[in-house]
Design a protein around this motif. Structure first.
Motif, PDB file in Angstrom:
ATOM      1  N   UNK A   1       0.840  -1.202   0.000  1.00 19.15           N
ATOM      2  CA  UNK A   1       0.000   0.000   0.000  1.00 19.15           C
ATOM      3  C   UNK A   1       0.876   1.254   0.000  1.00 19.15           C
ATOM      4  N   UNK A   2       0.432   2.266  -0.735  1.00 17.11           N
ATOM      5  CA  UNK A   2       1.176   3.521  -0.789  1.00 17.11           C
ATOM      6  C   UNK A   2       0.341   4.657  -0.196  1.00 17.11           C
ATOM      7  N   UNK A   3       0.954   5.827  -0.153  1.00 19.86           N
ATOM      8  CA  UNK A   3       0.324   6.978   0.494  1.00 19.86           C
ATOM      9  C   UNK A   3       0.350   8.162  -0.463  1.00 19.86           C
ATOM     10  N   UNK A  16       1.928  13.721  -4.634  1.00 20.38           N
ATOM     11  CA  UNK A  16       2.817  12.608  -4.932  1.00 20.38           C
ATOM     12  C   UNK A  16       2.265  11.315  -4.375  1.00 20.38           C
ATOM     13  N   UNK A  17       2.441  10.240  -5.147  1.00 17.98           N
ATOM     14  CA  UNK A  17       2.177   8.911  -4.615  1.00 17.98           C
ATOM     15  C   UNK A  17       3.501   8.440  -4.026  1.00 17.98           C
ATOM     16  N   UNK A  18       3.497   8.125  -2.738  1.00 22.66           N
ATOM     17  CA  UNK A  18       4.746   7.896  -2.008  1.00 22.66           C
ATOM     18  C   UNK A  18       4.709   6.498  -1.394  1.00 22.66           C
ATOM     19  N   UNK A  19       5.797   5.751  -1.557  1.00 30.20           N
ATOM     20  CA  UNK A  19       5.811   4.408  -0.969  1.00 30.20           C
ATOM     21  C   UNK A  19       6.150   4.499   0.523  1.00 30.20           C
ATOM     22  N   UNK A  20       6.038   3.392   1.260  1.00 30.05           N
ATOM     23  CA  UNK A  20       6.214   3.485   2.715  1.00 30.05           C
ATOM     24  C   UNK A  20       7.620   3.897   3.151  1.00 30.05           C
ATOM     25  N   UNK A  21       8.608   3.869   2.231  1.00 32.98           N
ATOM     26  CA  UNK A  21       9.951   4.311   2.614  1.00 32.98           C
ATOM     27  C   UNK A  21      10.187   5.787   2.314  1.00 32.98           C
ATOM     28  N   UNK A  22       9.185   6.458   1.719  1.00 34.95           N
ATOM     29  CA  UNK A  22       9.340   7.882   1.435  1.00 34.95           C
ATOM     30  C   UNK A  22       9.772   8.190   0.015  1.00 34.95           C
ATOM     31  N   UNK A  23       9.783   7.185  -0.858  1.00 28.79           N
ATOM     32  CA  UNK A  23      10.121   7.420  -2.270  1.00 28.79           C
ATOM     33  C   UNK A  23       8.879   7.861  -3.033  1.00 28.79           C
ATOM     34  N   UNK A  24       9.023   8.934  -3.822  1.00 29.67           N
ATOM     35  CA  UNK A  24       7.898   9.365  -4.658  1.00 29.67           C
ATOM     36  C   UNK A  24       7.843   8.487  -5.902  1.00 29.67           C
ATOM     37  N   UNK A  25       6.684   7.864  -6.137  1.00 29.81           N
ATOM     38  CA  UNK A  25       6.532   6.972  -7.290  1.00 29.81           C
ATOM     39  C   UNK A  25       5.963   7.728  -8.488  1.00 29.81           C
ATOM     40  N   UNK A  26       5.051   8.652  -8.214  1.00 26.66           N
ATOM     41  CA  UNK A  26       4.455   9.458  -9.293  1.00 26.66           C
ATOM     42  C   UNK A  26       4.078  10.819  -8.746  1.00 26.66           C
ATOM     43  N   UNK A  27       4.156  11.847  -9.606  1.00 27.90           N
ATOM     44  CA  UNK A  27       3.812  13.204  -9.168  1.00 27.90           C
ATOM     45  C   UNK A  27       2.759  13.810 -10.077  1.00 27.90           C
ATOM     46  N   UNK A  28       1.994  14.730  -9.508  1.00 27.46           N
ATOM     47  CA  UNK A  28       1.004  15.492 -10.275  1.00 27.46           C
ATOM     48  C   UNK A  28       0.911  16.889  -9.687  1.00 27.46           C
ATOM     49  N   UNK A  29       0.243  17.756 -10.424  1.00 29.89           N
ATOM     50  CA  UNK A  29       0.082  19.141  -9.978  1.00 29.89           C
ATOM     51  C   UNK A  29      -1.283  19.646 -10.402  1.00 29.89           C
ATOM     52  N   UNK A  30      -1.842  20.566  -9.639  1.00 37.68           N
ATOM     53  CA  UNK A  30      -3.072  21.254 -10.056  1.00 37.68           C
ATOM     54  C   UNK A  30      -3.007  22.676  -9.521  1.00 37.68           C
ATOM     55  N   UNK A  31      -3.714  23.601 -10.173  1.00 38.25           N
ATOM     56  CA  UNK A  31      -3.688  24.973  -9.660  1.00 38.25           C
ATOM     57  C   UNK A  31      -4.408  25.086  -8.315  1.00 38.25           C
ATOM     58  N   UNK A  32      -3.923  25.977  -7.450  1.00 40.43           N
ATOM     59  CA  UNK A  32      -4.594  26.250  -6.178  1.00 40.43           C
ATOM     60  C   UNK A  32      -5.619  27.350  -6.400  1.00 40.43           C
ATOM     61  N   UNK A 278      22.196  21.323   4.459  1.00 38.29           N
ATOM     62  CA  UNK A 278      21.141  21.547   3.468  1.00 38.29           C
ATOM     63  C   UNK A 278      20.142  20.401   3.476  1.00 38.29           C
ATOM     64  N   UNK A 279      18.912  20.741   3.142  1.00 29.26           N
ATOM     65  CA  UNK A 279      17.852  19.750   2.976  1.00 29.26           C
ATOM     66  C   UNK A 279      18.250  18.729   1.913  1.00 29.26           C
ATOM     67  N   UNK A 280      17.837  17.473   2.116  1.00 30.24           N
ATOM     68  CA  UNK A 280      18.070  16.455   1.086  1.00 30.24           C
ATOM     69  C   UNK A 280      16.850  16.287   0.199  1.00 30.24           C
ATOM     70  N   UNK A 281      15.692  16.704   0.682  1.00 27.83           N
ATOM     71  CA  UNK A 281      14.450  16.346  -0.009  1.00 27.83           C
ATOM     72  C   UNK A 281      13.808  17.503  -0.754  1.00 27.83           C
ATOM     73  N   UNK A 282      14.361  18.722  -0.583  1.00 26.64           N
ATOM     74  CA  UNK A 282      13.830  19.844  -1.325  1.00 26.64           C
ATOM     75  C   UNK A 282      13.888  19.545  -2.821  1.00 26.64           C
ATOM     76  N   UNK A 283      12.865  19.836  -3.643  1.00 25.53           N
ATOM     77  CA  UNK A 283      11.618  20.541  -3.312  1.00 25.53           C
ATOM     78  C   UNK A 283      10.456  19.615  -2.953  1.00 25.53           C
ATOM     79  N   UNK A 284      10.752  18.357  -2.614  1.00 20.10           N
ATOM     80  CA  UNK A 284       9.665  17.398  -2.380  1.00 20.10           C
ATOM     81  C   UNK A 284       9.384  17.132  -0.906  1.00 20.10           C
ATOM     82  N   UNK A 285      10.078  17.852  -0.012  1.00 18.49           N
ATOM     83  CA  UNK A 285       9.945  17.554   1.415  1.00 18.49           C
ATOM     84  C   UNK A 285       8.488  17.647   1.876  1.00 18.49           C
ATOM     85  N   UNK A 286       7.753  18.646   1.373  1.00 14.93           N
ATOM     86  CA  UNK A 286       6.364  18.833   1.811  1.00 14.93           C
ATOM     87  C   UNK A 286       5.487  17.651   1.423  1.00 14.93           C
ATOM     88  N   UNK A 287       5.625  17.194   0.179  1.00 16.20           N
ATOM     89  CA  UNK A 287       4.826  16.064  -0.313  1.00 16.20           C
ATOM     90  C   UNK A 287       5.190  14.786   0.458  1.00 16.20           C
TER      91      UNK A 287
END
Ligand code: ZN
Length: 297
Positions: A1-3, A16-32, A278-287
């Motif tokens: 299962x992913x998150x 982002x669809x993220x696996x249980x170890x924190x890897x992003x498998x797929x990304x998407x975007x939409x306007x706010x 420095x951050x390792x996960x920027x720009x994906x840290x939030x997701x």
């Protein structure tokens, strides 16, 4: 299962669809959509449904740019996205997508990501700073995300360093983020006489190409950043300060003088035990952080 991790910004929602170890498998975007809750929700839930079509999703985490009450789960303040104020986003989204949903302040989510699977992995006392338009921060204390009595902790960018200082987006004067942030850099550059269209990136490029004023702007910003780090180090006896955000594209031009200033202002023994990195996960840290909070619900 992913998150699914969602990071709500002023102009776009990153998902982002993220696996249980924190890897992003797929990304998407939409306007706010900032001023119409129904429109906002429809864009956000569509992102979730797109993932649900192809993947098994266990839960959803949402990073919100604002203050979220940890007892009521209601967003109390969100200067850039007014339609979220006094909204329980978790309930509204859960009703529509039929999944467990958790929300958290976006910088807190970023801090959690760096702590779980980024630069701060393995630490127990860590602060995450994110230098973008503003200065966000999140605290990891005793190995846990620290959100305070009501969920509002970690607003380090709005600690006052000059009562007569610049007006801040929060309505107060002299907040740290009026100096240490992308907008702070632009304001310092303008005050020092730099002209034309200014962004933090333009000032950085000018500094790299030898512009003395631009170099001074970065030195001054870094000195304030370093003093701020010293305050955190003396207050919390940290193992690590992780710094991310768009402005950190400047890298060592900010970090090196910031470390020097922190060394001057913090207790020597406390400074010695704390790394500023420095951050390792920027720009994906939030997701990633939002997804990891959903994992650890
Ligand atoms: Zn402020």
């Amino acid at each position: 299962m992913d998150y699914i991790g969602l990071d709500i910004g002023g102009t776009s929602i990153k998902a982002g669809l993220v696996d249980p170890t924190g890897q992003i498998l797929e990304s998407q975007k939409a306007p706010t959509i900032i001023d119409d809750l129904n429109g906002f929700l429809s864009n956000l839930t569509e992102l979730i449904r797109n993932f649900q079509k192809s993947f098994k999703v266990a839960a959803v985490g949402i990073g919100v740019p604002g203050l979220r009450n940890s007892k009521t789960h209601v967003v109390e303040t969100s200067p850039n996205i007014p339609c979220l104020v006094r909204v329980n986003l978790e309930d509204l989204v859960a009703d529509q997508v039929h999944l467990p949903v958790i929300s958290e302040n976006d910088a807190n989510a970023g801090a959690y990501a760096e702590f779980v699977c980024g630069a701060g992995a393995g630490t127990r006392q860590m602060v995450y700073l994110t230098l973008g338009t503003g200065l966000g921060s999140g605290l990891i204390l005793d190995g846990k995300l620290f959100t305070g009595a009501s969920g509002y902790a970690g607003e380090f960018g709005h600690t006052v360093i000059d009562p007569n200082g610049r007006l801040c987006g929060c309505g107060n004067r002299g907040c740290l983020e009026t100096i240490v942030s992308g907008t702070g850099i632009v304001r310092t550059a303008a005050e020092k006489g730099m002209q034309g269209l200014l962004t933090a990136e333009i000032v950085y490029e000018a500094a790299v190409h030898g512009d003395r004023t631009a170099q001074e702007v970065f030195k001054e910003t870094a000195t304030f950043l370093g003093m701020a780090c010293a305050n955190l180090i003396d207050l919390l006896n940290l193992e690590m300060i992780v710094i991310g955000g768009g402005v950190m594209a400047a890298g060592e031009m900010l970090l090196e003088p910031a470390r020097d200033a922190a060394a001057r202002h913090a207790f020597r023994s406390s400074f010695r035990d704390c790394r500023i990195v420095q951050s390792k996960l920027w720009p994906d840290a939030g997701v990633i952080g939002a997804a990891m909070l959903a994992r650890d619900l």
